[in-house]
Motif scaffolding. Structure first.
Motif, PDB file in Angstrom:
ATOM      1  N   GLU A  37      48.179  17.903 100.938  1.00 20.62           N
ATOM      2  CA  GLU A  37      48.181  19.350 101.061  1.00 20.62           C
ATOM      3  C   GLU A  37      49.371  19.897 100.289  1.00 20.62           C
ATOM      4  O   GLU A  37      50.506  19.495 100.518  1.00 20.62           O
ATOM      5  CB  GLU A  37      48.302  19.727 102.538  1.00 20.62           C
ATOM      6  N   GLU A  91      42.452  16.863  95.517  1.00 20.12           N
ATOM      7  CA  GLU A  91      42.667  18.177  96.113  1.00 20.12           C
ATOM      8  C   GLU A  91      43.992  18.778  95.669  1.00 20.12           C
ATOM      9  O   GLU A  91      44.093  19.955  95.398  1.00 20.12           O
ATOM     10  CB  GLU A  91      42.681  18.042  97.630  1.00 20.12           C
ATOM     11  N   MET A 119      44.968  23.532 102.541  1.00 21.38           N
ATOM     12  CA  MET A 119      43.612  23.296 102.974  1.00 21.38           C
ATOM     13  C   MET A 119      43.553  23.782 104.411  1.00 21.38           C
ATOM     14  O   MET A 119      44.359  23.369 105.240  1.00 21.38           O
ATOM     15  CB  MET A 119      43.260  21.802 102.920  1.00 21.38           C
ATOM     16  N   LEU A 132      40.046  25.279 100.410  1.00 18.55           N
ATOM     17  CA  LEU A 132      41.302  25.609  99.734  1.00 18.55           C
ATOM     18  C   LEU A 132      41.588  27.095  99.928  1.00 18.55           C
ATOM     19  O   LEU A 132      40.768  27.942  99.584  1.00 18.55           O
ATOM     20  CB  LEU A 132      41.195  25.272  98.245  1.00 18.55           C
TER      21      LEU A 132
END
Lengths: 247, 78
Positions: A37, A91, A119, A132
């Motif tokens: 993250e 991510e 996230m 997101l």
């Protein structure tokens, strides 16, 4: 650099990539074993002025039952953790690109604001995957929200278009300003419950004010399991309204 | 002031296939500054969008910058 619960660390470094690498070696895990993250994508600044370290949270994914909780750290003595050059796939990378695009947009709009990527599932419905979210914070950002969130919608639409163009695929991203969406969502749910009570009591339908699609969806979902009322939408385009009717 | 022009360029260049063909002209009108955006012909759809949705989003964001500078602006795609 405060580490949190077992299997999760927060790391700061010059770049997001560096922070991720540091987090991975601290946990002794590889990239496919963790969730990343981006807490703060950081910024370069001019000659180091206004520079800000990137900050990420690296969390171990749930492990197979056979693996002990106190999994001993894989000490990579002498050799650094293996890192393949990653395409824009993880991510963390997508979050970074998205945050940079939006920051670039805001800077050119002469709006002093900061973008943080995360996230989150607080803007998704129950049971939906986390998405997101780009949180924009700063002073006096009402101008970025606009009447009934009109400017915020334009900002999110532009961000999605720019990001999708860059990644060459559609990417879901939510832009929020000063938690406007979180607050709006809460008040819409409260409105739904209150109006449903009224409809159940009076047995008269209630027509809500016109709302954009994603707001109507919040109302529909809030009441979908209600025992005494049902919801539909009437009207076209900008004038479409949720109607709550007795069952 | 080149700032708003830069904003238009940034948005347009981020959306098109041919960023080098993006040109923004600043024209002082009687009551507002007009930004004339031109792109490669096969990129027109990308800056206009269905029912002008992309162009309208650009206009909305442009207005924020214009308010900050205390001026009136319009965006035209030429």
């Amino acid at each position: 650099m405060a580490s949190q619960a077992k299997g999760s660390v927060e790391v700061s470094a010059k770049t997001v990539e560096e922070a991720i690498q540091r987090g991975l070696s601290e946990l002794g895990l590889t990239r496919d074993q963790v969730e990343i993250e981006v807490v703060n994508p950081g910024r370069g600044g001019v000659l180091g002025i206004g520079a800000e370290d990137a900050q990420v949270r690296v969390s171990a994914l749930p492990v197979e039952p056979s693996v002990e909780m106190e999994s001993p750290r894989v000490e990579a003595e002498g050799e650094p953790p293996v890192s393949q050059p990653e395409p824009l796939e993880s991510e963390g990378d997508v979050a970074k690109v998205a945050a940079e695009l939006l920051q670039g947009l805001l800077d050119r709009m002469k709006v002093r604001a900061r973008v943080k990527a995360r996230m989150g599932d607080d803007l998704a419905e129950e049971g939906e995957e986390p998405v997101l979210i780009l949180d924009v914070t700063g002073d006096d950002l009402g101008i970025l929200i606009g009447r009934r969130g009109e400017t915020l919608r334009a900002l999110q639409y532009m961000t999605r278009l720019m990001l999708s163009k860059k990644l060459e695929r559609w990417e879901m991203v939510i832009v929020d300003v000063e938690s406007y969406r979180v607050r709006r969502r809460r008040s819409l749910r409260q409105l739904a419950v209150r109006m449903a009570e009224r409809v159940a009591f009076s047995q008269q339908r209630v027509v809500l004010e016109a709302m954009p699609a994603h707001e109507r969806r919040i109302i529909h979902i809030a009441l979908r399991d209600h025992s005494q009322v049902a919801t539909t939408s009437i009207g076209e385009g900008d004038r479409r309204k949720v109607t709550i009717v007795p069952k | 002031m080149p700032d708003i022009k830069e904003l238009v360029e940034y948005m347009a260049q981020s959306l098109v296939n041919d960023p080098e063909a993006v040109v923004v002209e600043e024209v002082e009108g009687a009551s507002a500054t007009i930004y004339e955006l031109s792109v490669a012909s096969n990129d027109m759809g990308r800056v206009i969008g269905k029912q002008g949705r992309v162009a309208n989003a650009m206009r909305t964001l442009l207005r924020v910058a214009a308010v900050k500078e205390g001026k009136r602006v319009t965006l035209e795609i030429v």
